[in-house]
Design a protein around this motif. Structure first.
Motif, PDB file in Angstrom:
ATOM      1  N   LYS A  82      33.576   9.435  -6.337  1.00 59.72           N
ATOM      2  CA  LYS A  82      32.552  10.277  -5.712  1.00 59.72           C
ATOM      3  C   LYS A  82      31.171   9.651  -5.816  1.00 59.72           C
ATOM      4  O   LYS A  82      30.399   9.657  -4.852  1.00 59.72           O
ATOM      5  CB  LYS A  82      32.547  11.670  -6.363  1.00 59.72           C
ATOM      6  CG  LYS A  82      33.715  12.541  -5.987  1.00 59.72           C
ATOM      7  CD  LYS A  82      33.480  13.990  -6.384  1.00 59.72           C
ATOM      8  CE  LYS A  82      33.297  14.137  -7.884  1.00 59.72           C
ATOM      9  NZ  LYS A  82      33.102  15.555  -8.278  1.00 59.72           N
ATOM     10  N   LYS A  86      28.942   8.571  -2.669  1.00 56.78           N
ATOM     11  CA  LYS A  86      27.620   9.187  -2.493  1.00 56.78           C
ATOM     12  C   LYS A  86      26.547   8.116  -2.399  1.00 56.78           C
ATOM     13  O   LYS A  86      25.639   8.187  -1.552  1.00 56.78           O
ATOM     14  CB  LYS A  86      27.334  10.109  -3.675  1.00 56.78           C
ATOM     15  CG  LYS A  86      26.002  10.854  -3.608  1.00 56.78           C
ATOM     16  CD  LYS A  86      25.983  11.845  -2.456  1.00 56.78           C
ATOM     17  CE  LYS A  86      24.831  12.836  -2.607  1.00 56.78           C
ATOM     18  NZ  LYS A  86      23.506  12.193  -2.657  1.00 56.78           N
ATOM     19  N   SER A 104      29.553  10.024   7.926  1.00 57.36           N
ATOM     20  CA  SER A 104      30.535  11.063   8.241  1.00 57.36           C
ATOM     21  C   SER A 104      31.906  10.700   7.676  1.00 57.36           C
ATOM     22  O   SER A 104      32.624  11.560   7.160  1.00 57.36           O
ATOM     23  CB  SER A 104      30.630  11.251   9.755  1.00 57.36           C
ATOM     24  OG  SER A 104      29.396  11.668  10.289  1.00 57.36           O
ATOM     25  N   TYR A 107      31.905  11.285   3.911  1.00 57.10           N
ATOM     26  CA  TYR A 107      31.928  12.716   3.599  1.00 57.10           C
ATOM     27  C   TYR A 107      33.323  13.282   3.829  1.00 57.10           C
ATOM     28  O   TYR A 107      33.868  13.994   2.974  1.00 57.10           O
ATOM     29  CB  TYR A 107      30.913  13.479   4.445  1.00 57.10           C
ATOM     30  CG  TYR A 107      30.934  14.966   4.170  1.00 57.10           C
ATOM     31  CD1 TYR A 107      30.288  15.496   3.055  1.00 57.10           C
ATOM     32  CD2 TYR A 107      31.639  15.836   5.009  1.00 57.10           C
ATOM     33  CE1 TYR A 107      30.329  16.866   2.782  1.00 57.10           C
ATOM     34  CE2 TYR A 107      31.696  17.192   4.741  1.00 57.10           C
ATOM     35  CZ  TYR A 107      31.037  17.698   3.623  1.00 57.10           C
ATOM     36  OH  TYR A 107      31.100  19.043   3.357  1.00 57.10           O
ATOM     37  N   ALA A 108      33.914  12.973   4.972  1.00 61.77           N
ATOM     38  CA  ALA A 108      35.225  13.530   5.307  1.00 61.77           C
ATOM     39  C   ALA A 108      36.315  13.005   4.377  1.00 61.77           C
ATOM     40  O   ALA A 108      37.243  13.739   4.013  1.00 61.77           O
ATOM     41  CB  ALA A 108      35.573  13.208   6.756  1.00 61.77           C
ATOM     42  N   LEU A 111      33.696  12.980  -0.142  1.00 61.30           N
ATOM     43  CA  LEU A 111      32.732  13.947  -0.666  1.00 61.30           C
ATOM     44  C   LEU A 111      33.071  15.392  -0.348  1.00 61.30           C
ATOM     45  O   LEU A 111      32.581  16.301  -1.030  1.00 61.30           O
ATOM     46  CB  LEU A 111      31.330  13.609  -0.136  1.00 61.30           C
ATOM     47  CG  LEU A 111      30.818  12.220  -0.539  1.00 61.30           C
ATOM     48  CD1 LEU A 111      29.468  11.932   0.118  1.00 61.30           C
ATOM     49  CD2 LEU A 111      30.716  12.113  -2.053  1.00 61.30           C
ATOM     50  N   SER A 112      33.903  15.644   0.646  1.00 60.32           N
ATOM     51  CA  SER A 112      34.271  17.021   0.992  1.00 60.32           C
ATOM     52  C   SER A 112      35.449  17.531   0.166  1.00 60.32           C
ATOM     53  O   SER A 112      35.833  18.693   0.303  1.00 60.32           O
ATOM     54  CB  SER A 112      34.621  17.111   2.481  1.00 60.32           C
ATOM     55  OG  SER A 112      35.761  16.319   2.784  1.00 60.32           O
ATOM     56  N   HIS A 113      36.003  16.686  -0.699  1.00 57.31           N
ATOM     57  CA  HIS A 113      37.188  17.073  -1.473  1.00 57.31           C
ATOM     58  C   HIS A 113      36.821  17.318  -2.934  1.00 57.31           C
ATOM     59  O   HIS A 113      35.800  16.822  -3.427  1.00 57.31           O
ATOM     60  CB  HIS A 113      38.265  15.992  -1.365  1.00 57.31           C
ATOM     61  CG  HIS A 113      38.662  15.694   0.046  1.00 57.31           C
ATOM     62  ND1 HIS A 113      39.456  16.525   0.799  1.00 57.31           N
ATOM     63  CD2 HIS A 113      38.345  14.644   0.866  1.00 57.31           C
ATOM     64  CE1 HIS A 113      39.620  16.024   1.999  1.00 57.31           C
ATOM     65  NE2 HIS A 113      38.966  14.875   2.071  1.00 57.31           N
ATOM     66  N   ASP A 114      37.678  18.062  -3.624  1.00 57.56           N
ATOM     67  CA  ASP A 114      37.374  18.425  -5.009  1.00 57.56           C
ATOM     68  C   ASP A 114      38.234  17.698  -6.028  1.00 57.56           C
ATOM     69  O   ASP A 114      38.130  17.974  -7.217  1.00 57.56           O
ATOM     70  CB  ASP A 114      37.493  19.947  -5.200  1.00 57.56           C
ATOM     71  CG  ASP A 114      38.840  20.496  -4.754  1.00 57.56           C
ATOM     72  OD1 ASP A 114      39.738  19.678  -4.426  1.00 57.56           O
ATOM     73  OD2 ASP A 114      39.001  21.730  -4.734  1.00 57.56           O
TER      74      ASP A 114
END
Length: 350
Positions: A82, A86, A104, A107-108, A111-114
């Protein structure tokens, strides 16, 4: 889809009694008290050994460096991925000539995942999709497999560390996840292997076919592959149905672990842990490549290779013995000069 639990570190004694290794288990979120977060909770234990986040030129140093207390409350591999994504995203946004498509993508993909499992599911599904295997369907399958299999939870991290430590072209953990098809094809195989062992063999074979088409890596889903594996480049790699690859093995491009004909049953090579298989090497039949052995590039191996030895040629012959370090960790492909001088004199005499 099952909700994920936390990754909990446990100590596991090796059957040989020589060392101990770490084990990850998936604990229910309620039991762990984390509220369902996938970040992973690493329990602090003074005797814990978990050789993921360390580097070393030998197995002993790798294990020794992992001893001690793990203080992090997070999953270090995922946190690194991450942070790297970032940082890359921020750099491109701040540049005069912006790269919105890359921001994009980062992020997809990350960064959009946990958690690492969900990010990897997204990346693999989008690489392997076709008109009949949709990415959304594959994501559900991949998430279901990885979020409920503690062995894969551990293996994807051990493999990421192997790429980061041994491949000089892999400067960041996120590069293995996002760009290196050796890593991506290996994790795709791991999912297919779980499906195969669950009895979902047709789906596993369909996935194997797509892996071969997309990555040029053909691994039968029934093959058994250990942890901490490096598939450097990966292109042209073939691993047969009954092949076994031990922990910490490094395989270069074009390696074949194949059979010798139409025989049935156990018919493929067994590669000992810590072995290094050079580019284009072909190993055929139900034979053993010993622990810590090195197979030189382009060799044809038809007979057993002793542990910690170096096999060279077509057909391959043992020309010397390695030092104590596992060649898969040192990644030293070149034989010492006296090995080749000895081999040249011996073959000349013959």
């Amino acid at each position: 889809m099952a909700s994920c639990g936390c990754l909990v570190l446990e100590k596991v004694e090796d059957h040989s009694g020589e060392t101990a290794r770490g084990r990850v288990k998936v604990a229910p979120a309620a039991a762990s008290g984390c509220g369902g977060s996938c970040a992973g909770v690493w329990r602090r234990r003074s005797e814990a050994i978990f050789p993921i986040y360390v580097m070393g030129s030998s197995r002993a140093s790798t294990v020794a460096a992992a001893r001690g207390i793990l203080d992090s409350a997070e999953d270090p591999i995922w946190e690194a991925v991450k942070s790297e994504a970032k940082s890359e995203s921020d750099v491109h946004i701040s540049q005069a000539e912006k790269e919105p498509i890359l921001s994009s993508f980062l992020y997809a993909s990350v960064l959009s995942h946990d958690c690492l499992e969900r990010a990897l599911s997204f990346v693999l599904a989008n690489r392997l999709e076709d008109p009949t295997l949709l990415a959304t369907q594959l994501i559900d399958i991949f998430n279901d497999v990885m979020m409920n299999n503690k062995d894969i939870c551990r293996s994807i991290r051990l493999d990421a560390q192997a790429f980061k430590d041994r491949d000089p072209a892999c400067a960041q953990y996120s590069w293995a996840l996002l760009y290196l098809k050796g890593y991506q094809s290996l994790q795709s195989y791991r999912i297919a292997n779980v499906l195969w062992n669950q009895g979902r063999k047709v789906l596993a074979l369909a996935l194997q076919s797509r892996i071969s088409e997309v990555f040029a890596v053909d691994i039968h889903p029934a093959a058994k592959i250990g942890e901490g594996i490096l598939l450097d480049h990966g292109t042209g790699l073939v691993i047969g149905e009954t092949a076994v690859v031990g922990n910490w093995v490094s395989l270069m491009q074009g390696v074949t672990l194949g059979g010798t004909g139409k025989e049935h049953g156990d018919r493929h090579p067994k590669i000992g842990q810590g072995a290094l298989i050079g580019a284009g090497a072909t190993i055929l039949g139900n034979i053993n490549v010993g622990e810590g052995a090195m197979i030189a590039a382009g060799s044809l191996v038809l007979k057993d290779v002793p542990p910690h030895s170096m096999a060279v040629g077509n057909p391959a012959k043992v020309v010397g013995y390695m030092e104590k370090e596992d060649p898969s960790l040192t990644m030293k492909h070149d034989a010492r000069r006296d090995y080749f001088e000895h081999a040249a004199i011996r073959y000349s005499d013959d």
